[in-house]
Design an enzyme around this catalytic site. Structure first.
Site, PDB file in Angstrom:
ATOM      1  N   LYS A 136     -11.840 -10.895   4.851  1.00 42.75           N
ATOM      2  CA  LYS A 136     -11.029 -11.960   6.065  1.00 42.75           C
ATOM      3  C   LYS A 136     -12.000 -12.457   6.792  1.00 42.75           C
ATOM      4  O   LYS A 136     -12.345 -11.039   7.291  1.00 42.75           O
ATOM      5  CB  LYS A 136      -9.663 -11.102   5.279  1.00 42.75           C
TER       6      LYS A 136
ATOM      7  N   ASP B  83      -9.694  -7.272   1.064  1.00 42.79           N
ATOM      8  CA  ASP B  83      -7.564  -7.684   1.367  1.00 42.79           C
ATOM      9  C   ASP B  83      -7.717  -6.209   1.234  1.00 42.79           C
ATOM     10  O   ASP B  83      -7.613  -6.027  -0.165  1.00 42.79           O
ATOM     11  CB  ASP B  83      -6.915  -8.453   0.328  1.00 42.79           C
ATOM     12  N   HIS B  84      -8.685  -5.201   2.379  1.00 46.13           N
ATOM     13  CA  HIS B  84      -8.670  -3.737   2.353  1.00 46.13           C
ATOM     14  C   HIS B  84      -7.325  -3.230   1.958  1.00 46.13           C
ATOM     15  O   HIS B  84      -7.603  -2.170   1.182  1.00 46.13           O
ATOM     16  CB  HIS B  84     -10.004  -2.663   3.236  1.00 46.13           C
TER      17      HIS B  84
ATOM     18  N   HIS C 294      -2.813  -9.064   3.972  1.00 48.10           N
ATOM     19  CA  HIS C 294      -2.150  -7.594   4.405  1.00 48.10           C
ATOM     20  C   HIS C 294      -0.938  -7.433   3.822  1.00 48.10           C
ATOM     21  O   HIS C 294       0.085  -7.018   2.753  1.00 48.10           O
ATOM     22  CB  HIS C 294      -2.417  -6.269   5.405  1.00 48.10           C
TER      23      HIS C 294
ATOM     24  N   LYS D 164       0.129  -4.897  17.039  1.00 46.82           N
ATOM     25  CA  LYS D 164      -0.709  -3.853  18.258  1.00 46.82           C
ATOM     26  C   LYS D 164      -0.603  -3.543  19.207  1.00 46.82           C
ATOM     27  O   LYS D 164       0.629  -3.904  19.796  1.00 46.82           O
ATOM     28  CB  LYS D 164      -1.833  -4.516  18.369  1.00 46.82           C
TER      29      LYS D 164
HETATM   30  C1  BG6 Z   1      -7.373  -4.911   9.459  1.00 47.98           C
HETATM   31  C2  BG6 Z   1      -7.655  -6.531  10.929  1.00 47.98           C
HETATM   32  O1  BG6 Z   1      -7.904  -6.409   8.571  1.00 47.98           O
HETATM   33  O2  BG6 Z   1      -7.531  -4.557   9.616  1.00 47.98           O
HETATM   34  C3  BG6 Z   1      -7.134  -5.124  11.975  1.00 47.98           C
HETATM   35  O3  BG6 Z   1      -8.036  -7.361  11.107  1.00 47.98           O
HETATM   36  C4  BG6 Z   1      -6.532  -4.219  11.738  1.00 47.98           C
HETATM   37  O4  BG6 Z   1      -6.818  -5.781  13.390  1.00 47.98           O
HETATM   38  C5  BG6 Z   1      -6.682  -3.211  10.442  1.00 47.98           C
HETATM   39  O5  BG6 Z   1      -6.579  -3.430  12.409  1.00 47.98           O
HETATM   40  C6  BG6 Z   1      -5.747  -2.371   9.863  1.00 47.98           C
HETATM   41  O6  BG6 Z   1      -6.222  -1.275   8.774  1.00 47.98           O
HETATM   42  P1  BG6 Z   1      -5.932  -0.266   8.315  1.00 47.98           P
HETATM   43  O7  BG6 Z   1      -6.535  -0.281   7.369  1.00 47.98           O
HETATM   44  O8  BG6 Z   1      -5.677   0.353   9.779  1.00 47.98           O
HETATM   45  O9  BG6 Z   1      -4.151  -0.785   8.601  1.00 47.98           O
END
Ligand code: BG6
Length: 512
Positions: free
Chosen positions: A172, A201-202, A264, A364
């Site tokens: 992404k 999409d992690h 997400h 954030k």
């Molecule tokens: C990413 C965003 O996809 O996800 C970041 O670009 C964000 O801005 C991050 O901090 C959050 O991921 P996680 O796994 O820490 O909740």
């Protein structure tokens, strides 16, 4: 129509993937060092990688294999969940790491990459199986995709009656709005078949996110409650305590809606709202998820102010530490109007969910890092125990991170005279029940891509539908008067308007 066979369900002990090469474009970047290599190394320690596992890191700058290996080792030591690599283990892993210097724009130069890959096939037995990983800035995606196709590296090869797979993982952001996502899908589609494409999409790689499907579809007790008859509304919160860190320049162009909501949060929404898929096959699961987005009631332009809220943090205190405002972060314009907070009210207008609001929020510099989904249930139809029983309705809380677990809240009689009621919870905690450290999302997703299982990746129609859902908000925000930013102090729960979004309807955000 033919039914898909049910593949190995994600999370089960599948076979090792076939031998192959992971080709990482953007090998000198943050993602490679912080996430990809640590994930691959963790897979190695768990013996999940294929035999002759090989990585080729690709970036512009000239670099020898040894130096590349050294940098990757440092990344694994610093960012990996497995700690500093043990020398013998690392040596064995590092033998399979190679570096290839390439100017991404220089299409003819991809022939040299093709030659190196062919050589590795011969030397290491990787059989022409290549998984390309685009970990570059998105502006480089079209160039790389086209050049791979031109160099003949996108076509699945055949030889000895066996196909060498060619797959591409795309990070992404996938576009920045509907039109750009469509354009990118078109470019990718000219080079690769959809079955070769893995849009990552992690969040989908997180154990607790996958558990949403298990909770819903491997248990019989929840599903009868999972509808408009029982659920009053759903809240999805992805809160972060961190600011934009070193990514100010990227974030200026993105903002919370693009960075978090489009991918997400909408993925989480889909997993909560989708119908049971016919099988756990990639297309069946993804069909149902896309249907959810198609059912989201389109937001009218003149309605945006009532259903969407944006905010930006100013200086404040997080975890007892003073922190700068967004406009003071490196790479951020002094008068920036980029939102660092977004909240959206959506309705999924279908048989199951009509009339049930889904409130999504992400920001954030909120007070803490917490991702959770709450299904709040309707109140009892008749209040036998007086007004005390209406204070806190029943809720099912899926805690995605940290403190992963699931809690069910209900009222219980206080052990005193009279019927005094207090909310209590039944609580499941991953750590207590399973006691293992949860794998990183990238481990799971890289392994799935190597195995050819696209279930946990976004399909092209889903990505476009997600942009389509948010398009009116993007347009209204871009065309309307500039927002009065900053409007929430770092370390607070976002702008006041976000509370009003729910208060107008007699609801409030869960206190986290
Ligand atoms: C990413 C965003 O996809 O996800 C970041 O670009 C964000 O801005 C991050 O901090 C959050 O991921 P996680 O796994 O820490 O909740």
């Amino acid at each position: 129509m033919e039914r898909e066979p049910t593949p190995i369900p994600p999370g089960s002990e599948g076979e090792h993937p076939e031998p192959g090469v992971v080709v990482i474009f953007g090998a000198s970047g943050d993602l490679t060092r912080r996430k990809l290599l640590p994930a691959l190394y963790a897979l190695r320690l768990e013996d999940r990688l294929p035999a002759a596992f090989t990585v080729v890191g690709v970036a512009r700058r000239p670099l020898g294999d040894d130096e590349f290996r050294r940098q990757m080792r440092e990344g694994v030591a610093r960012h990996g969940r497995t700690g500093p690599p043990e020398p013998a283990e690392w040596e064995a892993f590092a033998e399979g790491l190679f570096y290839h210097a390439l100017d991404f724009q220089d299409a003819p130069a991809y022939a040299a990459l093709a030659a190196q890959l062919a050589e590795l096939d011969r030397a290491r037995g990787t059989r022409g199986n290549y998984l390309y990983y685009l970990a570059t800035p998105p502006s480089a995606y079209p160039v790389i995709v086209r050049a791979l196709a031109q160099a003949g590296l996108a076509r699945e090869a055949t030889g000895d009656g066996k196909a060498g797979y060619r797959r591409i993982v795309i990070e992404k952001p996938f576009g920045h709005d509907l039109a750009s996502a469509r354009a990118l899908n078109r470019i990718v589609g000219e080079a690769f078949a959809e079955s070769q494409v893995y849009r990552i999409d992690h969040y989908l790689g997180k154990e607790t996110v996958q558990n949403i499907l298990v909770l819903r579809f491997a248990n019989a007790i929840f599903e009868p409650l999972w509808n408009r008859g029982q659920v009053d509304h759903v809240q999805i919160t992805v809160a972060e305590a961190i600011g934009v860190e070193e990514r100010g320049a990227y974030y200026e162009e993105a903002g919370a809606l693009r960075d978090m909501v489009q991918n997400h949060l909408l993925q989480l929404l889909c997993l909560v709202a989708m119908e049971p898929p016919v099988t756990f096959g990639a297309d069946h699961v993804r069909d149902e998820k896309t249907k959810v987005l198609r059912a989201v009631h389109p937001i009218a332009l003149d309605e945006v102010d009532r259903v969407a809220v944006r905010g930006q943090y100013e200086r404040g205190t997080v975890d007892g530490q003073p922190v700068p405002g967004y406009r003071e972060e490196p790479g951020v314009a002094a008068g920036s109007t980029t939102e660092t907070y977004a909240a959206v009210r959506l309705e999924v207008s279908n048989w199951r969910w009509a009339g049930v609001p889904f409130y999504l929020r992400s920001g954030k510099r909120l007070p803490s890092r917490v991702t959770e989904i709450t299904l709040q249930f309707r109140r009892p139809p008749h209040l036998l125990f007086g007004s005390a029983s209406v204070l806190l309705p029943n809720a099912l809380v899926l805690r995605i991170q940290p403190d992963e677990g699931i809690a069910l809240r209900f009222g219980a009689k206080l052990p005193v005279q009279d019927f005094r009621i207090r909310p209590v919870t039944m609580d499941f905690r991953y750590r207590h029940s399973f006691g293992i450290s949860t794998p990183e999302a990238y481990e799971r997703l890289l392994l799935d891509a190597m195995r050819g299982d696209a279930t946990l990746f976004a399909r092209e129609d889903w990505v476009e539908a997600a942009w389509e859902v948010l398009a009116p908000i993007q347009r209204a925000w871009a065309e309307g008067p500039p927002p009065k930013f900053p409007d929430y102090a770092a370390g607070t729960w976002g702008p006041r308007e976000a509370d009003e979004l729910l208060a107008r309807e007699g609801r409030r955000w869960r206190r986290l």
